[in-house]
Design a protein around this motif. Structure first.
Motif, PDB file in Angstrom:
ATOM      1  N   CYS A  61       0.843  -1.195   0.000  1.00 53.87           N
ATOM      2  CA  CYS A  61       0.000   0.000   0.000  1.00 53.87           C
ATOM      3  C   CYS A  61       0.877   1.244   0.000  1.00 53.87           C
ATOM      4  O   CYS A  61       1.752   1.399   0.854  1.00 53.87           O
ATOM      5  CB  CYS A  61      -0.932   0.013   1.206  1.00 53.87           C
ATOM      6  SG  CYS A  61      -1.935   1.515   1.277  1.00 53.87           S
ATOM      7  N   CYS A 100      -0.320   3.595   3.470  1.00 56.71           N
ATOM      8  CA  CYS A 100       0.017   3.244   4.850  1.00 56.71           C
ATOM      9  C   CYS A 100       1.241   2.333   4.926  1.00 56.71           C
ATOM     10  O   CYS A 100       1.742   2.053   6.005  1.00 56.71           O
ATOM     11  CB  CYS A 100      -1.172   2.586   5.547  1.00 56.71           C
ATOM     12  SG  CYS A 100      -1.578   0.960   4.900  1.00 56.71           S
ATOM     13  N   SER A 144       1.417  -0.804   4.350  1.00 55.05           N
ATOM     14  CA  SER A 144       1.157  -2.186   4.731  1.00 55.05           C
ATOM     15  C   SER A 144       1.528  -3.129   3.574  1.00 55.05           C
ATOM     16  O   SER A 144       1.502  -2.739   2.411  1.00 55.05           O
ATOM     17  CB  SER A 144      -0.311  -2.368   5.107  1.00 55.05           C
ATOM     18  OG  SER A 144      -1.110  -2.282   3.948  1.00 55.05           O
ATOM     19  N   CYS A 168      -4.544  -0.041  -0.256  1.00 52.84           N
ATOM     20  CA  CYS A 168      -5.166  -1.179   0.419  1.00 52.84           C
ATOM     21  C   CYS A 168      -6.625  -0.870   0.761  1.00 52.84           C
ATOM     22  O   CYS A 168      -7.070   0.276   0.697  1.00 52.84           O
ATOM     23  CB  CYS A 168      -4.375  -1.558   1.665  1.00 52.84           C
ATOM     24  SG  CYS A 168      -4.597  -0.437   3.064  1.00 52.84           S
ATOM     25  N   CYS A 178      -7.233   1.829   3.497  1.00 55.56           N
ATOM     26  CA  CYS A 178      -6.995   3.198   3.049  1.00 55.56           C
ATOM     27  C   CYS A 178      -8.088   3.630   2.074  1.00 55.56           C
ATOM     28  O   CYS A 178      -8.485   4.793   2.061  1.00 55.56           O
ATOM     29  CB  CYS A 178      -5.617   3.331   2.422  1.00 55.56           C
ATOM     30  SG  CYS A 178      -4.302   3.157   3.642  1.00 55.56           S
TER      31      CYS A 178
HETATM   32 ZN   LIG Z   1      -3.083   1.281   3.223  1.00 50.65          ZN
END
Ligand SMILES: [Zn+2]
Ligand SMILES: [Zn+2]
Length: 148
Positions: free
Chosen positions: A100, A103, A105, A140, A143
């Protein structure tokens, strides 16, 4: 955990390497943080918590050895940092990643999405594929819902 350590030990032995205590400490950290995609420095800091006598150079050499022996895969998500990822048991290929961009991730896809692509590469370019890396960069689910 002990089971996986035992398997990795055998894997090293089969290539004439020993699972020294320093190497084992590194492997344990990787197993304990299997989902985390740690950098060499991250691994070192975690190893140090339990074994303060082990230096960064040793951890670094161990990670290089483990990646040569295909116990771990080295991956770069485009931020210039090499990360180490344990190969899943019995996996033929390196799993795919969803990174992502908001963020940071990282999710894993274990299913091999590239079987068909590999066949095309082999027949069209007469290139014998041994492995591949596939990383998707995007946004993601979490988000995405924040944007709604
Ligand atoms: Zn994210
Ligand atoms: Zn991964």
């Amino acid at each position: 955990m002990e089971n996986r350590i035992e398997k990795i030990k055998k894997q090293l032995h089969s290539q004439s390497y020993k699972l020294t205590p320093q190497r084992e400490a590194t492997v344990r950290v990787l197993l304990e943080h299997e989902e985390d995609h740690l950098s060499a420095e991250d691994v070192y800091l975690l190893v140090k918590e339990k074994s303060p006598e082990i230096g960064l150079a040793t951890v670094y050499r161990t990670l290089e050895l483990l990646s040569e022996l295909k116990v771990v895969d080295k991956i770069n998500f485009g931020d210039g940092v090499s990360r180490y990822d344990l190969r899943k048991e019995g996996a033929e290929h390196f799993h795919h990643h969803l990174v992502c961009v908001e963020c940071g991730s990282v999710k894993e896809i274990e299913e091999d999405l590239l079987g068909h692509v590999e066949k095309t590469v082999e027949s069209q370019w007469e290139f014998q594929v041994k492995d591949h890396r596939l990383t998707f960069h995007g946004i993601c689910k979490n988000c995405q819902s924040e944007h709604d």
